[in-house]
Design a protein around this motif. Structure first.
Motif, mmCIF file in Angstrom:
data_model
loop_
_atom_site.group_PDB
_atom_site.id
_atom_site.type_symbol
_atom_site.label_atom_id
_atom_site.label_comp_id
_atom_site.label_asym_id
_atom_site.label_seq_id
_atom_site.Cartn_x
_atom_site.Cartn_y
_atom_site.Cartn_z
ATOM 1 N N UNK A 44 41.419 -1.250 -39.556
ATOM 2 C CA UNK A 44 40.227 -1.970 -39.981
ATOM 3 C C UNK A 44 39.417 -2.406 -38.767
ATOM 4 N N UNK A 45 38.097 -2.141 -38.779
ATOM 5 C CA UNK A 45 37.235 -2.512 -37.674
ATOM 6 C C UNK A 45 37.185 -1.506 -36.546
ATOM 7 N N UNK A 46 37.824 -0.334 -36.724
ATOM 8 C CA UNK A 46 37.850 0.669 -35.649
ATOM 9 C C UNK A 46 36.527 1.404 -35.500
ATOM 10 N N UNK A 230 40.286 3.924 -32.226
ATOM 11 C CA UNK A 230 40.692 2.549 -31.965
ATOM 12 C C UNK A 230 39.547 1.844 -31.258
ATOM 13 N N UNK A 231 39.063 0.775 -31.866
ATOM 14 C CA UNK A 231 37.981 -0.012 -31.274
ATOM 15 C C UNK A 231 36.801 0.869 -30.866
ATOM 16 N N UNK A 232 36.466 1.844 -31.716
ATOM 17 C CA UNK A 232 35.314 2.703 -31.483
ATOM 18 C C UNK A 232 35.540 3.844 -30.517
ATOM 19 N N UNK A 450 43.112 -2.392 -49.377
ATOM 20 C CA UNK A 450 42.034 -1.967 -48.481
ATOM 21 C C UNK A 450 42.382 -2.140 -47.007
ATOM 22 N N UNK A 451 43.626 -2.553 -46.698
ATOM 23 C CA UNK A 451 44.000 -2.870 -45.326
ATOM 24 C C UNK A 451 44.767 -1.721 -44.683
ATOM 25 N N UNK A 452 44.563 -1.555 -43.367
ATOM 26 C CA UNK A 452 45.337 -0.566 -42.625
ATOM 27 C C UNK A 452 46.783 -1.050 -42.501
ATOM 28 N N UNK A 453 47.665 -0.150 -42.042
ATOM 29 C CA UNK A 453 49.099 -0.437 -42.034
ATOM 30 C C UNK A 453 49.439 -1.667 -41.200
#
Length: 539
Positions: A44-46, A230-232, A450-453
């Motif tokens: 999430x947020x990657x 990861x982080x864009x 909806x969340x990543x692992x």
């Protein structure tokens, strides 16, 4: 080798709120051949959904992109404001959004969605709209296309709505389809079905697919190539077997390691839990919608003891969310009783509703839809305290900050609003809001789907911690067998509005009811591709 249909080169995306310092996407490069599927995997947020938006011209005004995209022989400057996105979006690049039921207009029938899509793009004459819609629905395995076309989205299950969105995207015959978390909210049966339909579409139509997901098993099942964000930043890129079998980055190795872990079934509700007083009792609960409508809940009875975590397992459309809404008073049951700490829910008069809200909190499946988009994260997490007038602003902000931190939201996000957050971050804010008032019963309606692992594990550990520390009872509604095995003292299985099995987590694999067996088989089907890849790889 198949002809290249899509190439993204040196893509950067900046948001105005970043003050030009940190980019959301940082030098992303990848390509896609005709008939090929690329999975974009990340937490999430990657930046996964940002990638989908920039490729379809849907970035908000606060964002700017730098880079180039080659689409089927046409070169596009992603920094240019003169790109004809209305002529590209839909007809050349299709997009399937994460929340199908939110993407569809709830007050318009499915037929109207097809009519609007096809006529806006001048895809077919007016008298060909219905035949075209029927053909594509039949192609996607809808048994009764006319009934679906005559339905409103809220009359369809989540899996059916997702397939309708895929049908709407395919009816314009795009060269590339972007599926943005299209399976994350679906049960195992629906998830396997949607992935199978995407595979069938690629084979029959030569469609190229960008499959965005946080689910490593779904990524392996759907695609041949994998891009890890990861982080864009792209951490790994290449064939799925190569990336996961010999990951180049520590981040990808961590994802593989987390997915390898088999959940250990939790001890069942013995050793005194069953002897504790019941926090929640449901007696013969029934619910139907509309005059003469089919029953959604059919005589359900259930008891949850103080400090017990009870899982509710079931496929899409079985009545899980309706049960949750009845338990907190958002739906009025037709018959039956709901007792909270021995008192009937119907006995709580409107002036006492605040007391019930403090005792029982519901975490909705769609974190983004349940948050006010105009309010900041810190204020949202403190909403229950403000509504119930439990403390002053300073104490409220301190309690909200503690809940947000425990739910995995960093202080740098406290002043942001929901549109500035990822879907997973919105879900964590919703969890923090539910916990800020200190409820005695927490009802989680697919709260981690909806969340990543990594985030999901963090949230589940947190829920089990407060269960053990504070004795909070939890009704954990999920379609994920692994989650229920790991967290619950016992699991009840729903099918067709009824409870068909009540099992300890250690015996879920021994379930005998056909619906339970079908869910278990579907989970294994999606996970099998990942299992085959890592079985030949070193630990």
């Amino acid at each position: 080798m198949e002809r290249e249909v899509l190439r993204v080169r040196d893509l950067w995306v900046y948001h105005r709120s970043d003050d030009g310092g940190t980019a959301t996407l940082k030098g992303v490069d990848f390509s896609l051949a005709a008939g090929e599927c690329l999975s974009v995997l990340g937490e999430s947020g990657a930046g996964k959904s940002t990638l989908a938006r920039v490729m379809t011209g849907l970035l908000p005004p606060s964002a700017r992109a730098l880079g180039r995209m080659h689409l089927d022989g046409t070169e596009l400057d992603l920094s240019s404001s003169g790109t004809d996105w209305p002529g590209i979006r839909g007809s050349r690049i299709g997009l399937v959004l994460q929340d199908a039921q939110q993407a569809l207009n709830p007050v318009r029938r499915v037929e109207a969605h097809f009519r609007e899509t096809l006529l806006f793009h001048h895809a077919v004459p007016r008298d060909e709209v219905l035949p075209t819609a029927r053909r594509i629905l039949e192609f996607l395995n809808f048994g009764d296309p006319d009934a679906v076309l005559d339905s409103y989205p809220f009359q369809l299950s989540g899996g059916m709505c997702q397939r309708v969105c895929i049908a709407l995207a395919l009816c314009l015959r795009p060269r590339v389809l972007i599926a943005d978390e299209a399976t994350s909210a679906l049960d195992g049966v629906s998830r396997a079905e949607v992935i199978g339909l995407l595979r069938k579409t690629r084979e029959r139509l030569g469609l190229s697919i960008v499959f965005i997901t946080h689910d490593i098993a779904a990524a392996c099942s759907a695609a041949e190539k994998l891009l890890v964000l990861e982080d864009g930043t792209v951490r790994d890129y290449g064939p799925v077997r190569s990336v996961l079998g010999s990951p180049r980055s520590a981040f990808t190795s961590g994802l593989v390691g987390a997915a390898r872990r088999i959940p250990t079934p939790r001890a069942e509700a013995g050793g005194g839990l069953g002897a504790r007083p019941a926090v929640l009792e449901v007696e013969n609960l029934s619910k139907s919608f509309g005059a003469g409508g089919d029953a959604v809940l059919c005589g359900l009875s259930l008891s949850v003891a103080r400090g017990e975590i009870v899982g509710v397992l079931g496929g899409s459309g079985c009545g899980k969310s309706t049960l949750a809404r009845c338990l907190v008073g958002l739906e009025e049951p037709d018959s039956g009783r709901i007792l909270f700490e021995g008192e009937s829910l119907s006995a709580w008069r409107e002036r006492d509703r605040k007391g019930l809200n403090r005792g029982v909190q519901l975490i909705f499946q769609d974190g983004r839809a349940c948050l006010n988009p105009g309010r900041r994260v810190l204020a949202l997490a403190g909403e229950p305290l403000r509504y119930m007038k439990l403390c002053g602003k300073r104490e409220r902000d301190d309690a909200a900050a503690r809940s947000l931190t425990e739910a995995g939201i960093g202080e740098e996000l406290f002043m942001r609003r929901p549109p500035e957050l990822s879907t997973g971050q919105c879900q964590r804010v919703a969890i923090a809001r539910a916990l800020s008032a200190g409820p005695r019963l927490l009802i989680c309606d697919e709260a981690t789907s909806a969340l990543d692992a990594a985030t999901r594990n963090q949230v589940l550990e947190f829920l089990m911690e407060i269960n053990g520390r504070d004795g909070i009872s939890i009704l954990l509604i999920s379609h994920d067998v692994g989650i229920l095995k790991r967290c619950c003292h016992r699991v009840v299985v729903m099918d067709g509005g009824r409870f068909v099995e009540d099992l300890p987590p250690s015996r879920l694999d021994e379930a005998r009811h056909p619906s339970t067996r079908k869910l278990l088989r579907s989970e294994r089907t999606v996970a099998s591709a990942f299992s085959r890849i890592i079985s030949s790889s070193p630990e």
